[in-house]
Motif scaffolding. Structure first.
Motif, PDB file in Angstrom:
ATOM      1  N   ALA A  31       0.837  -1.206   0.000  1.00 37.67           N
ATOM      2  CA  ALA A  31       0.000   0.000   0.000  1.00 37.67           C
ATOM      3  C   ALA A  31       0.868   1.249   0.000  1.00 37.67           C
ATOM      4  O   ALA A  31       0.562   2.241  -0.675  1.00 37.67           O
ATOM      5  CB  ALA A  31      -0.920   0.004   1.217  1.00 37.67           C
ATOM      6  N   THR A  32       1.952   1.202   0.721  1.00 40.72           N
ATOM      7  CA  THR A  32       2.866   2.337   0.804  1.00 40.72           C
ATOM      8  C   THR A  32       3.626   2.534  -0.501  1.00 40.72           C
ATOM      9  O   THR A  32       3.989   3.654  -0.852  1.00 40.72           O
ATOM     10  CB  THR A  32       3.856   2.117   1.964  1.00 40.72           C
ATOM     11  OG1 THR A  32       3.107   1.927   3.168  1.00 40.72           O
ATOM     12  CG2 THR A  32       4.770   3.302   2.145  1.00 40.72           C
ATOM     13  N   ALA A  41      -2.181   2.191   6.873  1.00 43.18           N
ATOM     14  CA  ALA A  41      -0.996   2.644   6.156  1.00 43.18           C
ATOM     15  C   ALA A  41      -1.080   4.142   5.894  1.00 43.18           C
ATOM     16  O   ALA A  41      -0.483   4.647   4.945  1.00 43.18           O
ATOM     17  CB  ALA A  41      -0.853   1.867   4.845  1.00 43.18           C
ATOM     18  N   SER A  42      -1.793   4.859   6.744  1.00 42.60           N
ATOM     19  CA  SER A  42      -2.065   6.275   6.495  1.00 42.60           C
ATOM     20  C   SER A  42      -0.853   7.180   6.704  1.00 42.60           C
ATOM     21  O   SER A  42      -0.824   8.280   6.178  1.00 42.60           O
ATOM     22  CB  SER A  42      -3.223   6.755   7.370  1.00 42.60           C
ATOM     23  OG  SER A  42      -2.875   6.650   8.735  1.00 42.60           O
ATOM     24  N   ARG A  43       0.130   6.741   7.438  1.00 42.69           N
ATOM     25  CA  ARG A  43       1.341   7.544   7.637  1.00 42.69           C
ATOM     26  C   ARG A  43       2.369   7.175   6.564  1.00 42.69           C
ATOM     27  O   ARG A  43       3.489   6.775   6.863  1.00 42.69           O
ATOM     28  CB  ARG A  43       1.895   7.314   9.034  1.00 42.69           C
ATOM     29  CG  ARG A  43       0.949   7.781  10.112  1.00 42.69           C
ATOM     30  CD  ARG A  43       1.533   7.580  11.473  1.00 42.69           C
ATOM     31  NE  ARG A  43       0.582   8.054  12.460  1.00 42.69           N
ATOM     32  CZ  ARG A  43       0.346   7.428  13.590  1.00 42.69           C
ATOM     33  NH1 ARG A  43       0.985   6.324  13.887  1.00 42.69           N
ATOM     34  NH2 ARG A  43      -0.517   7.932  14.447  1.00 42.69           N
ATOM     35  N   SER A  44       1.945   7.345   5.324  1.00 36.37           N
ATOM     36  CA  SER A  44       2.753   6.857   4.198  1.00 36.37           C
ATOM     37  C   SER A  44       4.142   7.473   4.150  1.00 36.37           C
ATOM     38  O   SER A  44       5.100   6.787   3.805  1.00 36.37           O
ATOM     39  CB  SER A  44       2.019   7.048   2.879  1.00 36.37           C
ATOM     40  OG  SER A  44       1.776   8.418   2.651  1.00 36.37           O
ATOM     41  N   MET A  98       6.070   8.342   6.625  1.00 40.59           N
ATOM     42  CA  MET A  98       6.901   7.657   7.618  1.00 40.59           C
ATOM     43  C   MET A  98       7.190   6.221   7.187  1.00 40.59           C
ATOM     44  O   MET A  98       8.312   5.727   7.320  1.00 40.59           O
ATOM     45  CB  MET A  98       6.219   7.680   8.986  1.00 40.59           C
ATOM     46  CG  MET A  98       6.135   9.075   9.591  1.00 40.59           C
ATOM     47  SD  MET A  98       5.123   9.140  11.085  1.00 40.59           S
ATOM     48  CE  MET A  98       6.049   8.088  12.186  1.00 40.59           C
ATOM     49  N   LEU A  99       6.167   5.542   6.676  1.00 41.86           N
ATOM     50  CA  LEU A  99       6.348   4.168   6.228  1.00 41.86           C
ATOM     51  C   LEU A  99       7.317   4.100   5.055  1.00 41.86           C
ATOM     52  O   LEU A  99       8.161   3.209   4.992  1.00 41.86           O
ATOM     53  CB  LEU A  99       4.999   3.546   5.851  1.00 41.86           C
ATOM     54  CG  LEU A  99       4.074   3.230   7.028  1.00 41.86           C
ATOM     55  CD1 LEU A  99       2.671   2.917   6.530  1.00 41.86           C
ATOM     56  CD2 LEU A  99       4.631   2.081   7.843  1.00 41.86           C
ATOM     57  N   ARG A 100       7.207   5.049   4.129  1.00 42.06           N
ATOM     58  CA  ARG A 100       8.113   5.053   2.977  1.00 42.06           C
ATOM     59  C   ARG A 100       9.563   5.170   3.452  1.00 42.06           C
ATOM     60  O   ARG A 100      10.446   4.520   2.912  1.00 42.06           O
ATOM     61  CB  ARG A 100       7.759   6.165   1.999  1.00 42.06           C
ATOM     62  CG  ARG A 100       6.439   5.900   1.255  1.00 42.06           C
ATOM     63  CD  ARG A 100       6.114   7.020   0.271  1.00 42.06           C
ATOM     64  NE  ARG A 100       6.955   6.968  -0.909  1.00 42.06           N
ATOM     65  CZ  ARG A 100       6.747   6.153  -1.948  1.00 42.06           C
ATOM     66  NH1 ARG A 100       5.737   5.314  -1.931  1.00 42.06           N
ATOM     67  NH2 ARG A 100       7.548   6.181  -2.984  1.00 42.06           N
ATOM     68  N   ALA A 101       9.797   5.981   4.459  1.00 46.56           N
ATOM     69  CA  ALA A 101      11.154   6.118   4.998  1.00 46.56           C
ATOM     70  C   ALA A 101      11.601   4.810   5.647  1.00 46.56           C
ATOM     71  O   ALA A 101      12.740   4.369   5.451  1.00 46.56           O
ATOM     72  CB  ALA A 101      11.207   7.263   6.011  1.00 46.56           C
ATOM     73  N   SER A 126       0.389   7.346  -6.654  1.00 46.98           N
ATOM     74  CA  SER A 126      -0.330   6.580  -7.664  1.00 46.98           C
ATOM     75  C   SER A 126      -1.790   6.477  -7.293  1.00 46.98           C
ATOM     76  O   SER A 126      -2.229   7.046  -6.305  1.00 46.98           O
ATOM     77  CB  SER A 126       0.266   5.175  -7.731  1.00 46.98           C
ATOM     78  OG  SER A 126      -0.059   4.491  -6.538  1.00 46.98           O
ATOM     79  N   GLN A 127      -2.518   5.708  -8.079  1.00 45.10           N
ATOM     80  CA  GLN A 127      -3.931   5.489  -7.771  1.00 45.10           C
ATOM     81  C   GLN A 127      -4.100   4.770  -6.446  1.00 45.10           C
ATOM     82  O   GLN A 127      -5.137   4.829  -5.834  1.00 45.10           O
ATOM     83  CB  GLN A 127      -4.596   4.684  -8.877  1.00 45.10           C
ATOM     84  CG  GLN A 127      -4.150   3.229  -8.922  1.00 45.10           C
ATOM     85  CD  GLN A 127      -4.929   2.431  -9.929  1.00 45.10           C
ATOM     86  OE1 GLN A 127      -5.630   2.974 -10.751  1.00 45.10           O
ATOM     87  NE2 GLN A 127      -4.820   1.130  -9.845  1.00 45.10           N
ATOM     88  N   HIS A 128      -3.071   4.077  -5.999  1.00 42.75           N
ATOM     89  CA  HIS A 128      -3.139   3.364  -4.736  1.00 42.75           C
ATOM     90  C   HIS A 128      -2.633   4.225  -3.582  1.00 42.75           C
ATOM     91  O   HIS A 128      -2.582   3.777  -2.466  1.00 42.75           O
ATOM     92  CB  HIS A 128      -2.295   2.083  -4.782  1.00 42.75           C
ATOM     93  CG  HIS A 128      -2.785   1.108  -5.797  1.00 42.75           C
ATOM     94  ND1 HIS A 128      -4.040   0.555  -5.737  1.00 42.75           N
ATOM     95  CD2 HIS A 128      -2.196   0.587  -6.890  1.00 42.75           C
ATOM     96  CE1 HIS A 128      -4.192  -0.283  -6.760  1.00 42.75           C
ATOM     97  NE2 HIS A 128      -3.085  -0.276  -7.468  1.00 42.75           N
ATOM     98  N   ALA A 129      -2.224   5.456  -3.883  1.00 40.47           N
ATOM     99  CA  ALA A 129      -1.678   6.308  -2.842  1.00 40.47           C
ATOM    100  C   ALA A 129      -2.726   6.538  -1.761  1.00 40.47           C
ATOM    101  O   ALA A 129      -3.930   6.481  -1.992  1.00 40.47           O
ATOM    102  CB  ALA A 129      -1.236   7.644  -3.437  1.00 40.47           C
ATOM    103  N   LEU A 130      -2.249   6.844  -0.598  1.00 39.99           N
ATOM    104  CA  LEU A 130      -3.114   6.973   0.554  1.00 39.99           C
ATOM    105  C   LEU A 130      -3.471   8.426   0.804  1.00 39.99           C
ATOM    106  O   LEU A 130      -2.614   9.293   0.773  1.00 39.99           O
ATOM    107  CB  LEU A 130      -2.399   6.390   1.770  1.00 39.99           C
ATOM    108  CG  LEU A 130      -1.910   4.960   1.543  1.00 39.99           C
ATOM    109  CD1 LEU A 130      -1.050   4.529   2.697  1.00 39.99           C
ATOM    110  CD2 LEU A 130      -3.071   4.038   1.362  1.00 39.99           C
TER     111      LEU A 130
END
Length: 157
Positions: free
Chosen positions: A18-19, A126-129, A131-134, A145-149
């Motif tokens: 999701a991230t 997965a709303s803190r994208s 932070m999760l991406r890091a 993307s279309q799946h972005a949060l």
């Protein structure tokens, strides 16, 4: 209720996907991120793919991504898939089963547990994208993307 490792790893995988949006993520990368067995994760991913939660792209530059937006994936549906429809306790063959009221109480508890999960989507957890991406070491310069949060669409606890 305690979720199995299978469910735990499936949920972690789904959060990472999701991230990542539409970016493909390898099973190897996910396994390394969480320090879990590559072979075990392959089995989990195959099940998630068969159930329509993720799609897989084969080949040298292949990988995994969500099959639909995170906002359309219910946590209840994920847990039902990974845990099955089994009750909390198997009372078959138990001496007191014919007179015991515990199975109905446990069935009600399980329904309540799943009802709470049904109220949340993958996008909610997965709303803190950023932070999760890091944490997943995903470049933040990648375009959403279309799946972005969208945090505005997420539940808060």
């Amino acid at each position: 209720m305690k979720l199995s490792h299978h469910s735990d790893y499936a949920l972690r995988t789904m959060i990472q996907l999701a991230t990542s949006g539409d970016e493909l993520v390898s099973i190897r990368h996910i396994a390394q991120t969480y320090g879990i067995s590559h072979n075990h994760l392959m089995k989990i991913v195959q099940g998630l793919g068969r159930a329509g939660f993720i799609e897989t792209v084969r080949g040298r530059h292949g990988g995994l991504r969500l099959a639909r937006p995170a906002s359309e994936i219910s946590l209840g549906a994920l847990v039902r898939h990974t845990e099955g429809e089994n009750g909390l306790v198997d009372c078959t063959g138990c001496l007191i089963a014919p007179a015991c009221g515990l199975p109905s109480v446990l069935a009600e508890a399980m329904q309540a547990f799943l009802a709470v999960l049904d109220g949340y989507r993958l996008s909610d957890v997965a709303s803190r994208s950023h932070m999760l991406r890091a944490l997943f070491d995903i470049p933040t310069s990648a375009a959403p993307s279309q799946h972005a949060l969208d945090p505005a669409q997420c539940h808060t606890n």
